[in-house]
Scaffold this motif. Structure first.
Motif, mmCIF file in Angstrom:
data_model
loop_
_atom_site.group_PDB
_atom_site.id
_atom_site.type_symbol
_atom_site.label_atom_id
_atom_site.label_comp_id
_atom_site.label_asym_id
_atom_site.label_seq_id
_atom_site.Cartn_x
_atom_site.Cartn_y
_atom_site.Cartn_z
ATOM 1 N N ALA A 8 0.829 -1.209 0.000
ATOM 2 C CA ALA A 8 0.000 0.000 0.000
ATOM 3 C C ALA A 8 0.866 1.263 0.000
ATOM 4 C CB ALA A 8 -0.933 -0.004 1.202
ATOM 5 N N ILE A 9 1.931 1.260 0.791
ATOM 6 C CA ILE A 9 2.831 2.417 0.833
ATOM 7 C C ILE A 9 3.512 2.600 -0.516
ATOM 8 C CG2 ILE A 9 4.968 3.288 1.864
ATOM 9 C CD1 ILE A 9 3.996 1.957 4.503
ATOM 10 N N TYR A 10 3.968 1.499 -1.110
ATOM 11 C CA TYR A 10 4.616 1.594 -2.421
ATOM 12 C C TYR A 10 3.629 2.118 -3.473
ATOM 13 C CZ TYR A 10 6.875 0.478 -6.777
ATOM 14 O OH TYR A 10 7.407 0.569 -8.030
ATOM 15 N N PHE A 11 2.398 1.635 -3.447
ATOM 16 C CA PHE A 11 1.394 2.078 -4.419
ATOM 17 C C PHE A 11 1.119 3.573 -4.271
ATOM 18 C CE2 PHE A 11 -3.098 2.686 -5.670
ATOM 19 C CZ PHE A 11 -2.966 2.371 -7.006
ATOM 20 N N LEU A 12 1.004 4.042 -3.037
ATOM 21 C CA LEU A 12 0.796 5.477 -2.823
ATOM 22 C C LEU A 12 1.993 6.291 -3.317
ATOM 23 C CD1 LEU A 12 -0.867 5.546 0.693
ATOM 24 C CD2 LEU A 12 -1.906 6.174 -1.484
ATOM 25 N N LEU A 13 3.195 5.821 -3.053
ATOM 26 C CA LEU A 13 4.385 6.514 -3.550
ATOM 27 C C LEU A 13 4.425 6.511 -5.072
ATOM 28 C CD1 LEU A 13 7.076 5.226 -1.041
ATOM 29 C CD2 LEU A 13 6.169 7.552 -1.223
ATOM 30 N N TRP A 14 3.988 5.414 -5.678
ATOM 31 C CA TRP A 14 3.975 5.320 -7.138
ATOM 32 C C TRP A 14 3.005 6.337 -7.742
ATOM 33 C CZ3 TRP A 14 0.645 3.745 -11.121
ATOM 34 C CH2 TRP A 14 1.287 3.465 -12.342
ATOM 35 N N ILE A 15 1.827 6.456 -7.138
ATOM 36 C CA ILE A 15 0.838 7.422 -7.629
ATOM 37 C C ILE A 15 1.349 8.851 -7.437
ATOM 38 C CG2 ILE A 15 -1.477 8.371 -7.231
ATOM 39 C CD1 ILE A 15 -1.493 5.732 -8.730
ATOM 40 N N LEU A 60 11.435 5.990 -9.532
ATOM 41 C CA LEU A 60 11.419 6.995 -8.477
ATOM 42 C C LEU A 60 10.732 6.459 -7.224
ATOM 43 C CD1 LEU A 60 11.949 9.901 -7.543
ATOM 44 C CD2 LEU A 60 9.716 10.503 -8.507
ATOM 45 N N SER A 61 9.582 5.820 -7.388
ATOM 46 C CA SER A 61 8.872 5.301 -6.222
ATOM 47 C C SER A 61 9.639 4.160 -5.565
ATOM 48 C CB SER A 61 7.460 4.859 -6.604
ATOM 49 O OG SER A 61 7.508 3.850 -7.576
ATOM 50 N N ALA A 62 10.352 3.352 -6.341
ATOM 51 C CA ALA A 62 11.158 2.279 -5.758
ATOM 52 C C ALA A 62 12.304 2.857 -4.921
ATOM 53 C CB ALA A 62 11.710 1.369 -6.848
ATOM 54 N N ALA A 63 12.930 3.911 -5.406
ATOM 55 C CA ALA A 63 14.027 4.534 -4.655
ATOM 56 C C ALA A 63 13.516 5.159 -3.360
ATOM 57 C CB ALA A 63 14.712 5.590 -5.511
ATOM 58 N N ILE A 64 12.382 5.839 -3.414
ATOM 59 C CA ILE A 64 11.820 6.456 -2.213
ATOM 60 C C ILE A 64 11.370 5.383 -1.231
ATOM 61 C CG2 ILE A 64 9.938 7.898 -1.331
ATOM 62 C CD1 ILE A 64 10.118 9.476 -3.965
ATOM 63 N N PHE A 65 10.741 4.316 -1.746
ATOM 64 C CA PHE A 65 10.299 3.241 -0.860
ATOM 65 C C PHE A 65 11.485 2.539 -0.216
ATOM 66 C CE2 PHE A 65 9.191 -1.159 0.058
ATOM 67 C CZ PHE A 65 8.136 -0.956 0.937
ATOM 68 N N LEU A 66 12.553 2.342 -0.960
ATOM 69 C CA LEU A 66 13.749 1.709 -0.397
ATOM 70 C C LEU A 66 14.314 2.553 0.751
ATOM 71 C CD1 LEU A 66 15.823 -0.594 -0.553
ATOM 72 C CD2 LEU A 66 17.084 0.822 -2.175
ATOM 73 N N ALA A 67 14.361 3.858 0.567
ATOM 74 C CA ALA A 67 14.839 4.744 1.630
ATOM 75 C C ALA A 67 13.914 4.674 2.844
ATOM 76 C CB ALA A 67 14.936 6.176 1.119
ATOM 77 N N PHE A 68 12.605 4.645 2.608
ATOM 78 C CA PHE A 68 11.651 4.533 3.707
ATOM 79 C C PHE A 68 11.798 3.201 4.430
ATOM 80 C CE2 PHE A 68 7.593 2.804 5.158
ATOM 81 C CZ PHE A 68 7.300 3.697 6.167
ATOM 82 N N TYR A 69 11.958 2.127 3.682
ATOM 83 C CA TYR A 69 12.052 0.797 4.288
ATOM 84 C C TYR A 69 13.330 0.647 5.113
ATOM 85 C CZ TYR A 69 11.548 -4.210 4.872
ATOM 86 O OH TYR A 69 11.403 -5.450 5.421
ATOM 87 N N ILE A 70 14.422 1.199 4.620
ATOM 88 C CA ILE A 70 15.670 1.174 5.388
ATOM 89 C C ILE A 70 15.507 1.972 6.678
ATOM 90 C CG2 ILE A 70 18.067 1.980 5.401
ATOM 91 C CD1 ILE A 70 18.170 1.191 2.418
ATOM 92 N N ALA A 71 14.880 3.131 6.590
ATOM 93 C CA ALA A 71 14.641 3.938 7.783
ATOM 94 C C ALA A 71 13.729 3.214 8.764
ATOM 95 C CB ALA A 71 14.044 5.289 7.396
ATOM 96 N N TYR A 72 12.749 2.494 8.249
ATOM 97 C CA TYR A 72 11.840 1.728 9.105
ATOM 98 C C TYR A 72 12.587 0.597 9.810
ATOM 99 C CZ TYR A 72 7.959 -1.271 10.488
ATOM 100 O OH TYR A 72 7.101 -2.049 11.198
ATOM 101 N N LYS A 73 13.406 -0.133 9.082
ATOM 102 C CA LYS A 73 14.149 -1.252 9.671
ATOM 103 C C LYS A 73 15.213 -0.785 10.667
ATOM 104 C CE LYS A 73 12.555 -5.099 8.187
ATOM 105 N NZ LYS A 73 11.924 -6.007 9.137
ATOM 106 N N GLN A 74 15.806 0.388 10.427
ATOM 107 C CA GLN A 74 16.821 0.927 11.341
ATOM 108 C C GLN A 74 16.188 1.541 12.589
ATOM 109 O OE1 GLN A 74 20.156 0.740 11.131
ATOM 110 N NE2 GLN A 74 19.934 -0.499 9.289
#
Length: 86
Positions: A8-15, A60-74
């Motif tokens: 859901a987060i990735y889909f929102l970032l994609w839109i 673009l959305s994959a790069a932003i989601f990757l940054a968000f996911y890393i921040a979430y895991k850290q």
């Protein structure tokens, strides 16, 4: 994070990435030597490439989601603080 939440987060970032990608595409029809068709907006792009736009939105959305996911895991993004429970 559940996989459905991540999707859901990735889909929102994609839109939302469309708002960043679309303004950078295409020269206007009145900038080119392309004759305008009756009823065509002069500010519309002369050549629209939807697959290119979709590919750029996906990257673009994959790069932003990757940054968000890393921040979430850290632990930099705390769900309790975001929800106001802490």
């Amino acid at each position: 994070m559940k996989w459905t939440s991540a999707l859901a987060i990735y889909f929102l970032l994609w839109i939302f990435s469309a708002f960043f990608v679309l303004p950078f595409h295409g020269r206007r029809a009145d900038d080119d030597a392309v004759p305008l068709v009756r009823g065509q907006e002069p500010g519309a792009p002369a050549h629209f490439r939807p697959l290119r736009v979709l590919a750029q939105m996906t990257m673009l959305s994959a790069a932003i989601f990757l940054a968000f996911y890393i921040a979430y895991k850290q632990g930099w993004v705390d769900p309790d603080v975001i929800a106001g429970r802490a």
